[in-house]
Design an enzyme around this catalytic site. Structure first.
Site, short mmCIF file in Angstrom:
data_model
loop_
_atom_site.label_atom_id
_atom_site.label_comp_id
_atom_site.label_asym_id
_atom_site.label_seq_id
_atom_site.Cartn_x
_atom_site.Cartn_y
_atom_site.Cartn_z
N ARG A 132 52.09 -12.11 12.92
CA ARG A 132 53.18 -13.03 13.29
C ARG A 132 52.82 -13.79 14.56
NH1 ARG A 132 54.37 -13.95 8.96
NH2 ARG A 132 52.60 -12.60 8.57
N LYS A 177 50.37 -21.51 2.75
CA LYS A 177 50.74 -21.29 1.36
C LYS A 177 51.90 -22.17 0.92
CE LYS A 177 54.15 -18.25 1.40
NZ LYS A 177 55.00 -17.07 1.18
N THR A 178 52.90 -22.30 1.77
CA THR A 178 54.04 -23.12 1.37
C THR A 178 53.60 -24.57 1.20
OG1 THR A 178 55.41 -21.67 2.69
CG2 THR A 178 56.43 -23.66 1.90
N GLN A 237 50.66 -8.04 2.34
CA GLN A 237 51.97 -8.19 2.95
C GLN A 237 53.07 -7.61 2.07
OE1 GLN A 237 52.85 -11.80 5.32
NE2 GLN A 237 50.90 -12.56 4.52
N ASP A 258 56.86 -17.48 -5.78
CA ASP A 258 56.49 -17.23 -4.39
C ASP A 258 56.59 -15.72 -4.10
OD1 ASP A 258 55.74 -17.81 -1.84
OD2 ASP A 258 57.72 -18.45 -1.17
N GLU A 259 55.84 -15.23 -3.14
CA GLU A 259 55.91 -13.82 -2.73
C GLU A 259 55.78 -12.88 -3.92
OE1 GLU A 259 55.73 -13.32 0.32
OE2 GLU A 259 57.10 -14.55 1.51
#
Length: 806
Positions: free
Chosen positions: A639, A56-57, A287, A256-257
């Site tokens: 993770r 995503k980044t 998330q 973002d987020e």
DNA sequence: CGAATACCGTTTTTT
DNA sequence: ACGGTATTCG
């Protein structure tokens, strides 16, 4: 009013944007189709649903690069919002790497709060309130040099208001009020917008106190974190011209987020994106784990209806984890209702299954993980060796870390704890900053209160009240009030003398600052002459050396700034503790802190009902709470890149009381196909080959433990959950036994370094005496922390650590 | 006023 | 169990 003085610059900027025209697009190389679409769909609302580890980044930065390269916008016309400074920094760095020198700036890439501070400093005057003062209403404006309060200042202020209102602090603690106000501010509710059903909060006095609090803040020319957003929303709503200006200015908006946004942030975005609707929100509903602090999953779930014609792009190819890990994670998260839905897939090799293991108690769990980490370090079962830097232990609650810390100290396994107080919120840093604040702004009453008796100057409650009264009677700041008290001898004796010295010192430092004295030297001088440095030097607690170290770091951090003002401006929002790379260490942190990170090897201990999912979460928020816990489980599993090990303990000490628990219901939700159950030795008739010394050691330990624990649950009860039984039936492999002969390897240097009776220092436990030596471990009776077994390399002779005998 | 003791709360945390 | 804070005592 001068808040439009940038408009010419804006015009010029957008003109030359078009001139920048198309150029080669190396940043598009290697993007997958979904990423490509997310990067190239520039106009109109876009929701980028980016699953864990789907790049995503990368897509986000490529999108910015594309906007710039296509001449759609200049760097200063893109608003890119993140939640943390870390995320902002990462994006900036990546963008720099991607674009080379082409982008200097991106002034509007930052956290919600940092961007709001920038906006608010320009338009502070537009925030006004009728505040009762001296019997009449006066209109007070915010000034652009407002200070940002930390939580401590905020709490002190609220406490004063509660006391002034004659409310019992015991029953109605300031912390609670702070929580309520925060809750309201997250929802963008100003005092007059609190809905009736919430107005009963805090003994029915919450709203009034909230209003008084806002009044006080304005009088102090201060904002708390919530205000930064709230004030900007207020300004944009009340001033059409300002709103129109920024809508034109921010041609493209990226967030973002997005799943972590609260109502206030949502409103803020809607206001700014209202015109062109060129808004791209990136997030993952699976998330969303910050509901408890106001995040609204609803924001992301509603995106398509909120922004008509929105394009939803799913990033589903995962570049992080093996299929087994993804399968396990997907299986768990499938238990949640109302998801937007994604199917993660990967081209990666199958890899190891997620491993599941039960333990008798929390100590055994810590022991096993410690040994497993050491085994992985050496390379085990044909796997390549892993560095400790590649391993992480992710826990639900911070207190779970203790068992691991104790264990790792004993066996000498290097570890690092992420989380805990940030650099700038540490006691000594806030104290030092209060001194600086007071030198820069002598009218900063909150800073004055903080340091007037720190270090101890013999100015207790009584003296401080006298200063308050004097200041109020004369309508001056506390510092001036103190000066009057000294002059008039209202405060005499020892305290008066010390207060006089403090006031003189502040005058002197301020004069030096105005003289343009080097601010780093000045800072050192302030800390020395105020006696603050000496205060910590004389302190004999284990933390003291670290605190002095932090003060040094603080002074060093000043180097990056022109002067004290500049430093204070930025520090509240920007400073974090960057840990420099040292020797490899296993990482210990909460699941929350782990979001956005990845590790080849992940341990997820403490999967017991009540602990994870947390009982409190379920009690307070019911199914919603459980679903958030489940998302936390999803975050935890995802993770892991290569190896994920979930574990639980049948018994655990909770608040000093032994408690037994059932394996987490999330364990039941793990798909069998992706899980391998490791069988704990001894639990099922001991059919697995525990041999030699290791086995003897093992049984000796459990025997010892067991005899102390008559009230623990019986094994049969504990291992009876349906999911555990089902999985157990599939158990394939015996648990790896504790490694043979480890305790025979003795670090000779550690042994020779200390002898019985030596006085030693440990960074966590403080000073103590060596009372015994066993192999490479020393038994140390600490003054404060009790007796511990510790490997010699964690200890330093006390004299070397600066302890002065007697 | 400052040190000793009683008491309370105890998931997660950013800015 | 433990650590932080509020009250009490010297």
């Amino acid at each position: 009013m001068t808040h439009f003085d940038d408009s010419d610059a804006m015009q010029a900027a957008s003109l030359s944007a078009r001139a920048m025209a198309a150029r080669p697009m190396p940043y598009l190389e290697g993007l997958n189709p979904a990423q490509m679409q997310a990067v190239q769909t520039l106009d109109g609302p876009v929701l980028m649903l980016a699953g864990a580890g789907t790049g995503k980044t990368r897509a986000l930065t490529a999108r910015i690069a594309h906007l710039l390269a296509q001449g759609k916008a200049r760097p200063n016309e893109i608003l890119a919002v993140t939640f943390t400074n870390k995320a902002a920094r990462e994006m900036r760095e990546r963008l720099g790497r991607m674009m080379g020198e082409a982008v200097e700036g991106m002034p509007w890439l930052g956290t919600f709060h940092a961007i709001c501070v920038k906006l608010l400093r320009r338009h502070a005057e537009l925030i006004a309130r009728q505040v009762p003062q001296g019997g009449e209403l006066r209109e007070i404006h915010l000034k652009s040099n407002f200070t940002i309060l930390d939580t401590d200042d905020q709490l002190r202020l609220l406490k004063q208001l509660i006391q002034a209102a004659g409310i019992d602090e015991k029953r109605w603690p300031p912390r609670q009020l702070a929580g309520i106000i925060d809750h309201w501010k997250n929802r963008a509710w100003t005092p007059d917008k609190i809905p009736a059903h919430e107005a009963q909060a805090f003994d029915g006095k919450g709203v009034a106190l909230y209003r008084e609090y806002q009044d006080r803040l304005l009088v102090l020319n201060a904002c708390d974190f919530g205000d930064l957003l709230l004030h900007v929303i207020d300004i944009l709503q009340a001033n059409d011209d300002v709103l129109a200006q920024y809508r034109r200015w921010f041609r493209y908006i990226l967030v973002d987020e997005y799943q972590d946004t609260n109502v206030a942030q949502y409103l803020w975005l809607r206001l700014l994106a209202g015109g062109h609707k060129n808004i791209c929100c990136v997030g993952d509903d699976d998330q969303s784990i910050y509901g408890w602090r106001g995040a609204e999953v609803g924001n992301i779930l509603r995106f398509e209806t909120d922004f008509e014609g929105a394009e939803v792009i799913r990033l589903e190819q995962n570049y992080r984890s093996t299929p087994h890990i993804l399968g396990a994670a997907s299986g768990v998260i499938a238990g949640n209702k109302g998801r937007l839905g994604k199917t993660l897939w990967t081209e990666a090799e199958e890899g190891e299954k997620v491993r599941l293991i039960g333990h008798w108690d929390g100590d055994e769990e810590a022991r096993w993980i410690g040994e497993e980490a050491e085994a992985m370090q050496r390379g085990t079962r044909g796997l390549d060796p892993y560095s400790l830097d590649d391993m992480a232990i992710l826990v639900r609650a911070a207190h779970q870390m203790r068992a691991f810390e104790d264990r790792f100290l004993t066996i000498g396994l290097p570890y690092r704890v992420i989380g805990g107080p940030r650099f700038y919120e540490r006691l000594e840093i806030r104290d030092a900053m209060a001194y600086f604040r007071l030198v820069v702004s002598p009218e900063d009453d909150l800073a004055f209160e903080r340091i007037v008796n720190t270090p101890k100057r013999g100015l207790g409650d009584k003296a401080q009240q006298t200063i308050q009264v004097m200041a109020r009677a004369n309508g001056v700041s506390l510092l001036e009030g103190a000066r009057l008290c000294v002059r008039s001898k209202t405060i005499g004796g020892k305290g008066g003398k010390a207060l006089g010295e403090l006031v003189d010192g502040l005058d002197r430092w301020r004069a030096e600052m105005l003289d343009g004295r080097d601010h780093i030297r000045l800072a050192e001088e302030i800390l020395d002459e105020s006696g603050y440095t000496a205060f910590w030097q004389n302190e004999k607690t284990p933390e003291a050396p670290g605190r002095l170290e932090n003060l040094k770091e603080l002074v060093k951090a000043l180097e990056g700034f022109e002067n004290l003002q500049g430093f204070l401006e930025h520090v509240a929002l920007i400073m974090d503790n960057e840990t420099q790379a040292e020797e490899p260490k296993i990482t210990l942190m909460t699941l929350h802190a782990a979001k956005g990170l990845e590790f080849p090897v992940v341990f997820l201990p403490g999967w017991e009902d009540g602990l994870f999912p947390s009982q409190r979460s379920m009690d307070e928020s019911g199914v919603k709470g459980l679903e958030e816990e489940r998302r936390l489980a999803y975050v935890g599993i995802t993770r892991a890149e290569e190896l994920c090990t979930i574990s639980f303990a049948a018994n655990r000490r909770v608040y000093g009381q032994w408690q037994s628990a059932l394996p987490s219901r999330f364990i039941d939700e793990l798909p069998e196909a992706h899980v391998e159950v490791l069988t704990p030795p001894g639990l099922y008739g001991g059919g697995f080959g525990a041999t030699g010394m290791a086995a003897a050691q093992q049984s000796a330990m459990s025997g010892g433990v067991e005899s102390n624990l008559q009230d623990k649950a019986s094994k049969a009860d504990v291992y009876n959950s349906p999911g555990w039984r089902r999985l157990q039936a599939n158990a394939s492999r015996p648990i790896r036994q504790p490694t043979e002969a480890k305790n025979l390897t003795i670090d000779a240097s550690a042994v020779s370094a200390f002898g019985e009776g030596d006085r030693v220092f440990h960074t966590k436990f403080g000073y103590g005496d060596v009372t015994g030596i066993e192999g490479d471990k020393l038994e140390v009776a600490f003054d404060k922390a009790g007796t511990k077994k510790i490997v010699g390399r964690f200890l330093v002779p006390a004299a070397q650590a600066g302890e002065v005998p007697f």
